[in-house]
Design a protein around this motif. Structure first.
Motif, mmCIF file in Angstrom:
data_model
loop_
_atom_site.group_PDB
_atom_site.id
_atom_site.type_symbol
_atom_site.label_atom_id
_atom_site.label_comp_id
_atom_site.label_asym_id
_atom_site.label_seq_id
_atom_site.Cartn_x
_atom_site.Cartn_y
_atom_site.Cartn_z
ATOM 1 N N GLY A 170 0.828 -0.998 0.153
ATOM 2 C CA GLY A 170 0.186 -0.064 0.044
ATOM 3 C C GLY A 170 0.895 1.207 0.066
ATOM 4 N N SER A 171 1.923 1.284 0.618
ATOM 5 C CA SER A 171 2.835 2.350 0.603
ATOM 6 C C SER A 171 3.394 2.718 -0.485
ATOM 7 N N VAL A 172 4.120 1.624 -1.081
ATOM 8 C CA VAL A 172 4.785 1.633 -2.303
ATOM 9 C C VAL A 172 3.674 2.166 -3.562
ATOM 10 N N ASN A 173 2.398 1.534 -3.381
ATOM 11 C CA ASN A 173 1.351 2.172 -4.538
ATOM 12 C C ASN A 173 1.139 3.559 -4.293
ATOM 13 N N SER A 174 1.024 3.991 -3.201
ATOM 14 C CA SER A 174 0.630 5.496 -2.758
ATOM 15 C C SER A 174 1.940 6.132 -3.361
ATOM 16 N N LEU A 175 3.214 5.806 -3.163
ATOM 17 C CA LEU A 175 4.255 6.408 -3.469
ATOM 18 C C LEU A 175 4.405 6.563 -4.945
ATOM 19 N N VAL A 176 3.898 5.628 -5.941
ATOM 20 C CA VAL A 176 3.851 5.476 -7.141
ATOM 21 C C VAL A 176 2.927 6.478 -7.681
ATOM 22 N N GLU A 177 1.707 6.396 -7.151
ATOM 23 C CA GLU A 177 0.601 7.334 -7.570
ATOM 24 C C GLU A 177 1.156 8.838 -7.315
ATOM 25 N N TRP A 178 1.723 9.191 -6.340
ATOM 26 C CA TRP A 178 2.322 10.432 -6.073
ATOM 27 C C TRP A 178 3.360 10.880 -6.998
ATOM 28 N N VAL A 179 4.288 9.948 -7.111
ATOM 29 C CA VAL A 179 5.626 10.465 -8.042
ATOM 30 C C VAL A 179 5.425 10.007 -9.472
ATOM 31 N N GLY A 180 4.481 8.962 -9.879
ATOM 32 C CA GLY A 180 4.240 8.710 -11.044
ATOM 33 C C GLY A 180 3.943 9.896 -12.179
ATOM 34 N N PRO A 181 3.197 10.853 -11.972
ATOM 35 C CA PRO A 181 2.817 11.766 -13.124
ATOM 36 C C PRO A 181 4.277 12.727 -13.157
ATOM 37 N N PHE A 182 5.126 13.189 -12.361
ATOM 38 C CA PHE A 182 6.271 13.845 -12.366
ATOM 39 C C PHE A 182 7.470 12.864 -13.307
ATOM 40 N N ILE A 183 7.352 11.665 -13.099
ATOM 41 C CA ILE A 183 8.343 10.691 -13.774
ATOM 42 C C ILE A 183 7.722 10.759 -15.444
ATOM 43 N N LEU A 184 6.416 10.797 -15.587
ATOM 44 C CA LEU A 184 5.907 10.698 -16.740
ATOM 45 C C LEU A 184 6.145 12.021 -17.484
ATOM 46 N N LEU A 185 6.030 13.253 -16.863
ATOM 47 C CA LEU A 185 6.563 14.390 -17.416
ATOM 48 C C LEU A 185 7.766 14.599 -17.749
ATOM 49 N N ALA A 186 8.879 14.029 -17.046
ATOM 50 C CA ALA A 186 10.319 14.178 -17.322
ATOM 51 C C ALA A 186 10.381 13.225 -18.496
ATOM 52 N N LEU A 187 9.853 12.050 -18.733
ATOM 53 C CA LEU A 187 10.155 11.356 -19.951
ATOM 54 C C LEU A 187 9.493 12.047 -21.211
ATOM 55 N N ALA A 188 8.426 12.877 -21.057
ATOM 56 C CA ALA A 188 7.895 13.338 -22.236
ATOM 57 C C ALA A 188 8.610 14.669 -22.546
ATOM 58 N N ILE A 189 9.155 15.364 -21.654
ATOM 59 C CA ILE A 189 9.958 16.330 -21.987
ATOM 60 C C ILE A 189 11.296 15.813 -22.889
ATOM 61 N N GLY A 190 11.787 14.927 -22.138
ATOM 62 C CA GLY A 190 13.169 14.256 -22.709
ATOM 63 C C GLY A 190 12.732 13.865 -24.114
ATOM 64 N N PHE A 191 11.682 13.164 -24.199
ATOM 65 C CA PHE A 191 11.310 12.378 -25.702
ATOM 66 C C PHE A 191 10.706 13.439 -26.827
ATOM 67 N N ALA A 192 10.141 14.362 -26.123
ATOM 68 C CA ALA A 192 9.299 15.418 -27.060
ATOM 69 C C ALA A 192 10.219 15.689 -28.468
ATOM 70 N N PRO A 193 11.646 16.378 -28.298
ATOM 71 C CA PRO A 193 12.148 16.970 -29.392
ATOM 72 C C PRO A 193 12.305 15.921 -30.381
ATOM 73 N N LYS A 194 12.647 14.435 -29.840
ATOM 74 C CA LYS A 194 13.038 13.390 -30.963
ATOM 75 C C LYS A 194 11.663 13.104 -31.740
#
Length: 63
Positions: free
Chosen positions: A24-48
């Protein structure tokens, strides 16, 4: 001195949390941090991705 590779007796070990608490704790952490990781990946891959789309559209209009 303990022997390397000998079995470790964990029968007397108790933890202050259960497996369900840990999951449950890991799931909550992933729910909280996941959007930031997705945003970082999107910013990294957008120019390509934009460059790839521009190259495809450039080839399509050149023909």
């Amino acid at each position: 001195m303990p022997v390397l590779g000998a079995a470790i007796d964990l029968s007397g070990l108790t933890l202050p949390f259960s497996v369900a608490d840990l999951i449950g704790s890991v799931n909550s952490l992933v729910e909280w941090v996941g959007p930031f990781i997705l945003l970082a990946l999107a910013i990294g891959f957008a120019p390509k991705i934009i460059g790839f789309i521009k190259s495809i559209l450039g080839r399509a209009t050149a023909k």
